[in-house]
Design a protein around this motif. Structure first.
Motif, mmCIF file in Angstrom:
data_model
loop_
_atom_site.group_PDB
_atom_site.id
_atom_site.type_symbol
_atom_site.label_atom_id
_atom_site.label_comp_id
_atom_site.label_asym_id
_atom_site.label_seq_id
_atom_site.Cartn_x
_atom_site.Cartn_y
_atom_site.Cartn_z
ATOM 1 N N ILE A 1 -8.383 -2.226 0.252
ATOM 2 C CA ILE A 1 -7.172 -2.761 0.880
ATOM 3 C C ILE A 1 -7.065 -2.280 2.324
ATOM 4 N N ARG A 2 -7.392 -1.009 2.568
ATOM 5 C CA ARG A 2 -7.375 -0.509 3.947
ATOM 6 C C ARG A 2 -8.379 -1.259 4.809
ATOM 7 N N SER B 1 -8.487 3.575 -8.535
ATOM 8 C CA SER B 1 -7.395 3.411 -7.587
ATOM 9 C C SER B 1 -7.855 3.726 -6.174
ATOM 10 N N ASP B 2 -8.667 4.753 -6.008
ATOM 11 C CA ASP B 2 -9.186 5.088 -4.690
ATOM 12 C C ASP B 2 -10.068 3.969 -4.151
ATOM 13 N N LYS B 3 -10.857 3.361 -5.012
ATOM 14 C CA LYS B 3 -11.720 2.264 -4.578
ATOM 15 C C LYS B 3 -10.898 1.063 -4.135
ATOM 16 N N ASP B 4 -9.881 0.719 -4.928
ATOM 17 C CA ASP B 4 -9.022 -0.397 -4.551
ATOM 18 C C ASP B 4 -8.273 -0.111 -3.255
ATOM 19 N N GLN C 1 3.240 5.854 -3.142
ATOM 20 C CA GLN C 1 4.403 6.563 -3.656
ATOM 21 C C GLN C 1 4.422 6.546 -5.185
ATOM 22 N N LEU C 2 4.002 5.407 -5.778
ATOM 23 C CA LEU C 2 3.970 5.312 -7.227
ATOM 24 C C LEU C 2 2.928 6.257 -7.822
ATOM 25 N N PHE D 1 0.828 -1.203 0.000
ATOM 26 C CA PHE D 1 0.000 0.000 0.000
ATOM 27 C C PHE D 1 0.865 1.258 0.000
ATOM 28 N N LYS D 2 1.942 1.237 0.781
ATOM 29 C CA LYS D 2 2.851 2.384 0.802
ATOM 30 C C LYS D 2 3.543 2.560 -0.547
#
Length: 349
Positions: A266-267, A259-262, A243-244, A238-239
């Motif tokens: 994950i969180r 990306s925000d949904k994924d 960064q990417l 996740f980190k």
């Protein structure tokens, strides 16, 4: 409660009443006296009962909400089944918590033996919680490593097949433990009435401990390690993803939203795994200590009451871990919040 609970009970059946404590343990001064244990329960038992009561209702809400959301996706199926397992696990802990409060009650069965019977259900559903949490973490791991194949691997049918196989495993390995115990009737010295108790003379101790080890201790230890490794993997990945994303340019709005949904999912899985790890860490620690230090069991005259106090603490951690998932769902899932309002607040979306 672990596999050493019944070590030594074939030759020593402990009555934990205050009158018999002094006569039974005349040569060994216990680490925790029975009166100290009762004072410990005066604080812990109401707290445990309150947490279990809240956990049962919160998981019933989770079950209704996820069922309303639909069981077409692997994530919803896993969280729906996890809520069911949590609800039954907490219910078993709630029944077990009454054994010490009403230990000398006028019931037709000794409450300590009732707790032993209830513990079979607790072991089953606690292990199922571990299995389902492992499936959730593995599904998210495959989503990161094999994003193009995860929907082919973790289909609703495959999820149901895996959970069914786990249920069959738990029944097959836990059933010998239930068959190894025997019941008999005796006269209660407190009420002078006939009550039902476990007959430890008929206990097949080898079958009981082996079944307990295979059906509960091993699955929980394996799932604990998998959840721990998966959580570390999620956090590191996740980190790196964040960064990417910061270094990338030219991404469209649609790509950012996906990306925000994924990232939000994950969180959610990270929090669920962390809650599971914190909730099962005390029980796992007690089990690891018992494997190297056998006197740590309920029947030991020196550590018996202390071990019972440890059981109360480990059950409290597990009950808490199984109760707080609803806060994670509210904080991380807007769909969950909308469905909750639709069901309980009659708000249409």
């Amino acid at each position: 409660m672990e596999r050493s609970d019944l070590d030594g009970t074939t030759s020593l059946i402990i009555n934990y009443s205050a009158e018999n404590q002094a006569t039974m343990i005349s040569t060994v001064s216990p680490l925790m006296t029975y009166n100290d244990f009762l004072r410990f329960l005066q604080f812990m038992s109401p707290l445990q009962i309150a947490i279990c009561t809240f956990g049962i209702f919160s998981n019933i809400i989770n079950i209704l909400v996820f069922y309303k959301m639909g069981l077409s996706s692997a994530s919803n199926i896993n969280l729906f089944l996890l809520a069911i397992a949590d609800a039954f696990s907490i219910s078993a802990i709630l029944l077990i918590s009454f054994q010490d409060i009403y230990e000398d009650s006028h019931l037709p069965m000794n409450m300590g033996d009732v707790a032993l019977l209830t513990s079979h259900a607790f072991y089953f559903f606690s292990a199922m919680c571990s299995w389902i949490t492992t499936v959730i973490s593995m599904e998210r791991t495959c989503c990161i490593i094999y994003p193009m194949k995860v929907k082919q691997i973790f289909t609703p049918r495959n999820i149901c097949a895996m959970i069914t196989a786990m249920v069959i495993y738990q029944i097959a390995t836990g059933l010998p433990k239930s068959l190894a115990t025997g019941l008999t009737t005796t006269t209660s010295p407190l009420t002078n009435k006939t009550i039902t108790i476990f007959d430890f003379r008929k206990l097949d101790r080898y079958m009981y401990t082996t079944s307990q080890f295979i059906s509960f201790s091993v699955p929980n230890l394996i799932c604990f390690i998998i959840a721990l490794v998966a959580t570390i993997f999620f956090i590191v990945n996740f980190k790196q993803s964040r960064q990417l994303r910061k270094t990338m340019s030219g991404s469209g709005e649609k790509s950012d939203k996906m990306s925000d949904k994924d990232a939000r999912l994950i969180r959610l899985v990270i929090l669920i795994c962390i809650i599971y790890i914190v909730g099962t860490a005390p029980n796992t620690g007690v089990f690891l200590v018992q494997t190297t230090y056998r006197p740590l069991n309920r029947a030991d005259p020196y550590l018996g009451n202390f071990y019972r106090a440890l059981n109360v603490i480990t059950n409290l951690f597990q009950a808490t871990a199984s109760s707080v998932n609803i806060f994670v769902y509210f904080g991380m899932g807007s769909k969950f919040k909308e469905t909750f309002e639709e069901i309980f607040l009659c708000k249409s979306n």
